[in-house]
Design an enzyme around this catalytic site. Sequence first.
Site, short mmCIF file in Angstrom:
data_model
loop_
_atom_site.label_atom_id
_atom_site.label_comp_id
_atom_site.label_asym_id
_atom_site.label_seq_id
_atom_site.Cartn_x
_atom_site.Cartn_y
_atom_site.Cartn_z
NE ARG A 110 20.45 -16.76 6.43
CZ ARG A 110 21.22 -17.59 7.11
NH1 ARG A 110 20.74 -18.77 7.48
NH2 ARG A 110 22.46 -17.28 7.40
CE LYS A 132 5.16 -0.59 0.06
NZ LYS A 132 4.81 0.80 -0.30
CD GLU A 174 -3.69 5.54 4.36
OE1 GLU A 174 -3.87 5.26 3.16
OE2 GLU A 174 -2.63 6.07 4.75
CE LYS A 228 -1.71 -2.42 1.03
NZ LYS A 228 -1.02 -1.67 2.03
CD GLU A 238 5.46 1.52 -3.82
OE1 GLU A 238 5.04 1.00 -2.77
OE2 GLU A 238 5.78 2.70 -3.90
NE ARG A 242 2.37 -2.35 -1.90
CZ ARG A 242 2.55 -3.33 -1.05
NH1 ARG A 242 2.98 -4.51 -1.47
NH2 ARG A 242 2.33 -3.16 0.24
CG ASN A 246 2.64 5.50 -1.85
OD1 ASN A 246 2.42 5.08 -0.72
ND2 ASN A 246 3.59 4.98 -2.61
CG HIS A 249 0.31 8.37 1.29
ND1 HIS A 249 -1.00 8.21 0.88
CD2 HIS A 249 0.43 7.61 2.40
CE1 HIS A 249 -1.63 7.38 1.71
NE2 HIS A 249 -0.78 7.01 2.64
CG HIS A 253 5.02 10.56 3.45
ND1 HIS A 253 5.18 9.68 2.40
CD2 HIS A 253 4.30 9.88 4.38
CE1 HIS A 253 4.59 8.52 2.69
NE2 HIS A 253 4.05 8.62 3.89
CG HIS A 265 -0.39 8.58 8.00
ND1 HIS A 265 0.66 9.06 7.24
CD2 HIS A 265 -1.00 7.64 7.22
CE1 HIS A 265 0.68 8.43 6.08
NE2 HIS A 265 -0.32 7.57 6.05
N1 GLY Z 1 0.75 1.60 2.28
C1 GLY Z 1 1.08 1.54 0.91
C2 GLY Z 1 1.43 0.16 0.45
O1 GLY Z 1 1.22 -0.79 1.16
O2 GLY Z 1 1.97 0.02 -0.62
#
Ligand code: GLY
Length: 359
Positions: A110, A132, A174, A228, A238, A242, A246, A249, A253, A265
């Site tokens: 956990r 993430k 990026e 970041k 997010e 946040r 993107n 993006h 995508h 990417h």
């Molecule tokens: N790669 C976008 C984020 O970490 O929110």
Amino acid sequence: MTAINVELRDRPYPVHVGPKALEMLGALIPSEARRVAVITQESIPWSVDPSIGALTITVPDGESAKSLSVIEDICRKMAVAGFTRADVVVAVGGGVVTDIGGFAAAVYHRGIRFINVATTLLAQVDAAIGGKTGVNLVEGKNLVGAFWQPTAVICDTEMLTTLPIREYRSGLGEVAKYHFLGSVPAPNAATTGAATTGAATTGAATTGAATTGAAVDAEVVAACVQIKADVVAADEREGGRRAILNYGHTLAHAIETAGAYDLRHGEAVAVGIAYAAEVARRLGRISDERVTEHHQVLSGYDLPCRLPRRLDTEELLGLFKRDKKAVEGVTLVLDGPDGVEPVSGIDPTILRDALGTLR
Ligand code: GLY
């Protein structure tokens, strides 16, 4: 070397950026840990020394490694080796490895601690920071995952010297994004630095520099990490802000889903940034000069801003609606008078016409 803190209230953590940052690893392993699971890939040309007993688990190369069966395999190996909650995962690699390693750490017992050692430019400026983690399903990318923050991140910029050129360019997409989210040294300055001082003194990615005419150094990586870190600290899960990470993006995508896998990417993100600028201009959110600024940043990194010819406009527009940000109709992250922010309910004619300008 610089340490940038991700200032999450109850779990702040450092991101160590610069040449030889990897030497920090031993000191970052928690003193109670008895074992370290090093998750990596055969193709990663770096080994790490966590200073206590390490179980190395290699995962396959490529996006297909991001599967629940790989997570099961990692967790079973850790269970057989007797890993407990006091132990730690160290993910050594690019975004695929940090996503997998972080998710295994999130679900084993956990949740146990993990440290990311980011070996690609894309991971150093984006994927390894912010918690993430997750894997893909047959039905789509990143559909199973968790927000699980690392206890530290290492961005050793000397590691960028061995990156294959396409991998490097993917990271540049990026880096270009951050120019519109905060303050990053101009690409031309970065190029000059890389060309004149080289990897030996700056840790800059001369492999990329030699072939693309653009390179980033530790100062640029640190500037991206700082942006970041600030965004993640303000909105870990997010709920709002946040989403600006993107930028570029939504189209990226769609391009990837529509099958233009010859664009990496970050290259697809570059086309997406040019598109976002065009849509914002048509909505009266930014001036022609600001659009030109977008093109200057992209060309400064030698990144593409044209759509691959064979991609169908209607298919791309259809894919926009499946984007995770879409709540009502299409939502794009766009530049504007108040900076970059998500914008919903955009007239489909504008979306279609703006795609036309990228042909
Ligand atoms: N790669 C976008 C984020 O970490 O929110």
